[in-house]
Design a protein around this motif. Structure first.
Motif, PDB file in Angstrom:
ATOM      1  N   GLN B  43       9.856  -5.322  11.177  1.00 45.16           N
ATOM      2  CA  GLN B  43      10.046  -3.507  11.312  1.00 45.16           C
ATOM      3  C   GLN B  43      11.478  -3.245  11.510  1.00 45.16           C
ATOM      4  OE1 GLN B  43       7.985  -3.661  15.041  1.00 45.16           O
ATOM      5  NE2 GLN B  43       5.487  -2.580  13.914  1.00 45.16           N
ATOM      6  N   GLY B 125      14.444   2.775   9.272  1.00 45.17           N
ATOM      7  CA  GLY B 125      13.496   3.745   9.912  1.00 45.17           C
ATOM      8  C   GLY B 125      13.040   2.621  10.835  1.00 45.17           C
ATOM      9  N   SER B 126      11.966   2.528  11.154  1.00 35.70           N
ATOM     10  CA  SER B 126      11.621   1.815  11.708  1.00 35.70           C
ATOM     11  C   SER B 126      10.742   0.171  10.290  1.00 35.70           C
ATOM     12  CB  SER B 126      11.097   1.448  12.843  1.00 35.70           C
ATOM     13  OG  SER B 126       9.398   2.564  13.158  1.00 35.70           O
ATOM     14  N   THR B 127      10.420   0.885   9.497  1.00 32.53           N
ATOM     15  CA  THR B 127       9.471   0.170   8.700  1.00 32.53           C
ATOM     16  C   THR B 127      10.462  -0.616   7.571  1.00 32.53           C
ATOM     17  OG1 THR B 127       9.444   1.916   7.455  1.00 32.53           O
ATOM     18  CG2 THR B 127       7.795   1.696   8.600  1.00 32.53           C
ATOM     19  N   GLN B 130       8.382  -3.362   4.737  1.00 37.18           N
ATOM     20  CA  GLN B 130       7.464  -2.319   4.093  1.00 37.18           C
ATOM     21  C   GLN B 130       9.149  -2.201   2.449  1.00 37.18           C
ATOM     22  OE1 GLN B 130       6.705   1.343   5.062  1.00 37.18           O
ATOM     23  NE2 GLN B 130       5.139   1.719   4.006  1.00 37.18           N
TER      24      GLN B 130
END
Lengths: 259, 598
Positions: B43, B125-127, B130
């Protein structure tokens, strides 16, 4: 702990006949659909008390970021991990996605979504992995727009919900269209914008979208698919008009550009 | 030259790209479609000392923080290599189009993370995991269209093919749809197979992280290093199926840990560690929360949880930076984290230990390489947050280049090796599978796993005692005995996931014994390995890598010196700054010098 009834559409393989099987499963606090399926693994017995095989389904991350556990839950395509049991009407009905080749039970093969990404050249061409300094500056607003699209997990829910994705069309589907915008909005990706627009101008492309708008309603990542597709519609039309005016088939150079 | 990469997370995909861009062909074998690999779960961000905030940060400072965070158990030269390469790696990912969060000027933004006092963590962001994984997935897809990469997705790695000279010449894998087992020729086999969370059960890991390929390699003779070093992440939320991570980046963006004491909010980490506050290293933070809940009995409502609070931050600002994480909390905890503080507790998160590799990422079996979480090289006894993404990418780059060098120097290649070598290993694996198909006992394999998980979580976590470790080892032996009476329930020859799980289960048992045995061997407290019986770090006796060697009678352990040639280990403190520690140590030394002079 209370029990819940699960009705699952099962199928032993792509060529076998489907059948329904019911399970009575104890529900723990904060349980999701995955917890119920895990419980069936621990005790593979159906609601009639008959031993059966554990249900097969796809899942990895269990926090709605990998896209694996898509299935049709009570008639809606969604991620099983984010389907909390308390919020679902009972009995809970589970079915595999119907727009993809079935593997077994709730597991399907979504390879075609990844293949579609090849058709639209869904990558940023780079000269190589060697040190070439920083990337281009990106305006925060552009980054925000790209980030929203880049959260797409290729889960296939939009494909399932879209009436125009079916066996009679080659429509690549809503998310594939959105990916065109993701790469075209990047300063480097924009250099090859026309190639990607051309890729969705033909068969299986944007004209196959009939604007049902189901895609955006089911997208677990709330990607604004409808407005993105509308924007791409304008761009492909404009691109087509330009091509007709200039008589130029393609901008040069991209086919040979590395990675 | 033939290359096999096993695993499609960050390390595996980076290795694949490195090899493909040199014009070589890669067979990429992955348990899941590579885009769904566990790297997606990361994350908070990725560390690199780009130093854009006027803090005087440098790769050397990153290196120093990483060693200190790892309690000096990592060999220093490869860690320095990673920290020096890090800014360039971040730029490379940026060039690939990762939507990193930007500053108003359009540059990369950086946030703070644990175990450091500077803004060194680039993020999307907080991904972040990913987004990084997708960028590599896209590049690999390009190489696929160029005929350089052949993907084998939904294939399970079984074992390495090792010839009579002990050299790895390929591997065995199984198509999980058709259940076909086949061999692959490879001059270099590169394992990038991730962590082993499933050994602990409910963790922040994906359900696929069983550690099975690493365990298989270990059982074939690869040393497994520092198995006892298991990271327990301080801030996670409960769930029936898994425990979900709440990123350290939330504290990096200003989130605070607290509980009630005498009816008033008590910001215990800020009180205990004034310099680093909520951003101490993870092992220290987890022990802090354990102390609050288990020793002081001050968990919320007397339960195992404390608050992680962002309600004092501007909701719009924190939403933008942490949307992914806050959504996870909303969906799975059912509360609004910008209005009510989040309730969190530590959970198993990462394995610092892993397959032993040399500085070229090669295991002790020539031709068999490893990179990423499945190897032990970069984090010592505790990993700093946001160093995992960097270590995966960096190790993937190193292994890509070094495996090519290795193959170029080979006098005999995999195609020169007799087919019999491949056939023999295939026969061994097929026989193993047939045996599992015939398991008709009454023990449920998933229940056996639950029992292992309970012991590992309760007794091989934040606080360890000799007695509980021994009890766990006995439990594992009992489970391995009961494994013989497992029932497969499913005899289908098509997509038989239960049979595959049973194979992984045994591999998990073997790894679990390595972890427990390593913990029993290390008689000190260092990083994530904390034993109240041996409360201090003991550099004299235990500044050593513990290497587990598999034998049929259980793991055997040996010790190897750690390369500390670049920075002398210091006392590990987070209550004051590093400068202060260095100053105090110098004063102490000077004082003792004077004492001696007298």
């Amino acid at each position: 702990m209370s029990d819940v009834i699960l009705k699952i559409r099962r199928q032993d393989g792509p060529n076998s006949s489907p059948y329904w099987e019911e399970f009575k499963v104890p529900v723990a606090p904060k349980a999701n659909v995955i917890s119920l399926l895990l419980e069936i693994q621990r005790s593979p017995v159906n609601a009639q008390g008959k031993p059966t095989t554990p249900v097969i389904w796809d899942c990895n991350c269990l926090e709605e970021v990998c896209g694996a556990c898509s299935m049709v839950i009570n008639g809606v395509a969604r991620q099983a991990c984010a389907a909390m049991v308390d919020s679902l009407s009972k009995p809970i009905v589970l079915q595999p996605l119907s727009k993809f080749p079935l593997v077994r039970d709730l597991m399907v093969d979504r390879t075609k979504m990844f293949e579609n990404l090849k058709k639209i050249k869904a990558w940023i061409p780079i000269d190589g992995t060697y040190y070439m300094g920083s990337g281009p500056k990106v305006a925060p607003g552009v980054q925000d727009e790209r980030y929203a699209i880049s959260c797409c997990m290729t889960c296939g829910c939009c494909m399932e919900a879209c009436p125009y994705v079916n066996s009679k069309t080659n429509y690549m589907g809503p998310t594939c269209m959105a990916q065109v915008k993701l790469f075209n909005a990047h300063p480097t990706g924009a250099m090859y914008k026309d190639e990607r627009l051309d890729a969705i101008a033909g068969d299986g492309g944007i004209v196959d979208c009939g604007n049902a708008q189901n895609c955006e309603r089911v997208c677990p990542k709330e990607i604004p698919l409808v407005s993105i597709i509308a924007e791409l519609n304008r761009e492909t039309a404009f691109r087509g008009f330009n091509r007709w005016l200039k008589g130029k088939p393609k901008s040069p150079g991209y086919e040979s550009a590395p990675g | 030259m033939k290359f096999i990469v096993v695993g499609g997370g960050l390390a595996g995909l980076m290795a694949t790209i490195k090899i493909a861009e040199k014009g070589e062909i890669v067979d990429l074998i992955s348990f899941v479609p590579v885009k769904r690999s566990h790297s997606v779960c990361a994350q908070g961000g990725i560390n690199g000392a780009v130093n854009t905030k006027g803090e005087g940060d440098s790769p050397w400072n990153h290196f120093d923080d990483t060693l200190l965070g790892g309690d000096y158990l990592a060999n220093q030269p490869p860690v320095l290599g990673m920290c020096e390469a890090a800014p360039g790696v971040i730029y490379l990912m940026d060039r690939m189009g990762v939507p990193f969060t930007r500053t108003p000027e359009g540059n990369l933004d950086f946030r703070r993370f644990g175990g450091t006092l500077v803004h060194r963590t680039a993020f999307s962001g907080s991904t972040t995991g990913q987004q990084l994984l997708y960028a590599l997935d896209e590049q690999v897809r390009y190489w696929e269209t160029q005929g350089k990469v052949n993907k084998f997705e939904d294939w399970d790695y079984l074992s390495a093919v090792i010839d009579d000279n002990g050299v790895c010449r390929g591997c065995l894998a199984q198509d999980m749809k058709t259940m076909e087992i086949r061999s692959f020729q490879g001059d270099a086999v590169i394992l990038c197979t991730g962590g082993l969370g499933a050994v602990y059960g409910k963790t922040t890991n994906s359900i696929i992280n069983t550690g099975s390929p690493a365990s298989s390699a270990y059982q074939q003779g690869v040393y497994y290093a520092n198995p006892e070093m298991i990271q327990i992440h301080p801030t996670c939320i409960g769930g029936d199926d898994k425990l979900r991570l709440i990123s350290e980046g939330v504290r990096g963006d200003g989130g605070r840990l607290w509980t009630y004491k005498d009816g008033k909010p008590w910001f215990f980490m800020e009180e205990w560690y004034p310099a680093y506050g909520n951003l101490v290293s993870r092992d220290v933070a987890s022990r802090g929360i354990f102390k609050v809940c288990r020793e002081l009995g001050l968990g919320l409502d007397g339960q195992d949880s404390v608050y992680l609070d962002v309600t004092h931050l501007d909701p719009e600002w924190i939403e933008k930076r942490q949307h992914g994480v806050l959504e996870i909390y909303r969906k799975f905890a059912g509360e609004e984290p910008t209005k009510v503080p989040m309730k969190v507790f530590p959970a198993m998160h990462y394995s610092m230990g892993g397959m032993w590799v040399d500085y070229n990422q090669m295991t002790n079996i020539p031709g068999l390489f490893a990179a990423g979480e499945c190897e032990y090289q970069y984090h010592g006894a505790n990993r700093l947050g946001a160093n995992s993404l960097m270590s995966c990418l960096y190790a993937g780059m190193v292994v890509g280049d070094k495996s090519i060098e290795y193959c170029k120097a080979l006098k005999k290649t995999a195609s020169d090796v007799s087919n019999k070598v491949f056939e023999a290993e295939a026969a061994r694996q097929k026989a193993g599978m047939e045996k599992i198909y015939k398991f008709t006992g009454s023990e449920n394999p998933y229940v056996l796993k639950d029992e292992m998980n309970n012991y590992m979580t309760n007794y091989v976590g934040v606080v360890r005692t000799t007695k509980q470790l021994k009890d766990t080892d006995n439990k594992l032996l009992e489970l391995m005995e009961r494994y013989k009476k497992v029932g497969v329930y499913d005899t289908g020859g098509w997509s038989n996931r239960t049979a595959i799980f049973i194979r992984h289960l045994w591999n998990m048992f073997e790894l679990a014994r390595g972890i427990v045995g390593g913990a029993l061997t290390r008689k000190e407290s260092r990083g994530a390995h904390y034993m109240p019986e041996y409360p201090n770090r003991d550099d004299e006796n235990w500044l050593k890598t513990i290497k587990a060697k598999w034998t049929p009678d259980g793991p055997q352990f040996s010790l190897e010196d750690v390369d500390i040639s670049l920075i002398k280990p210091r006392v590990r403190r987070y209550d004051v700054s590093k400068d202060q520690v260095v100053k105090e140590e110098a004063e102490k030394e000077a004082a003792s010098g004077k004492e001696e002079a007298k």
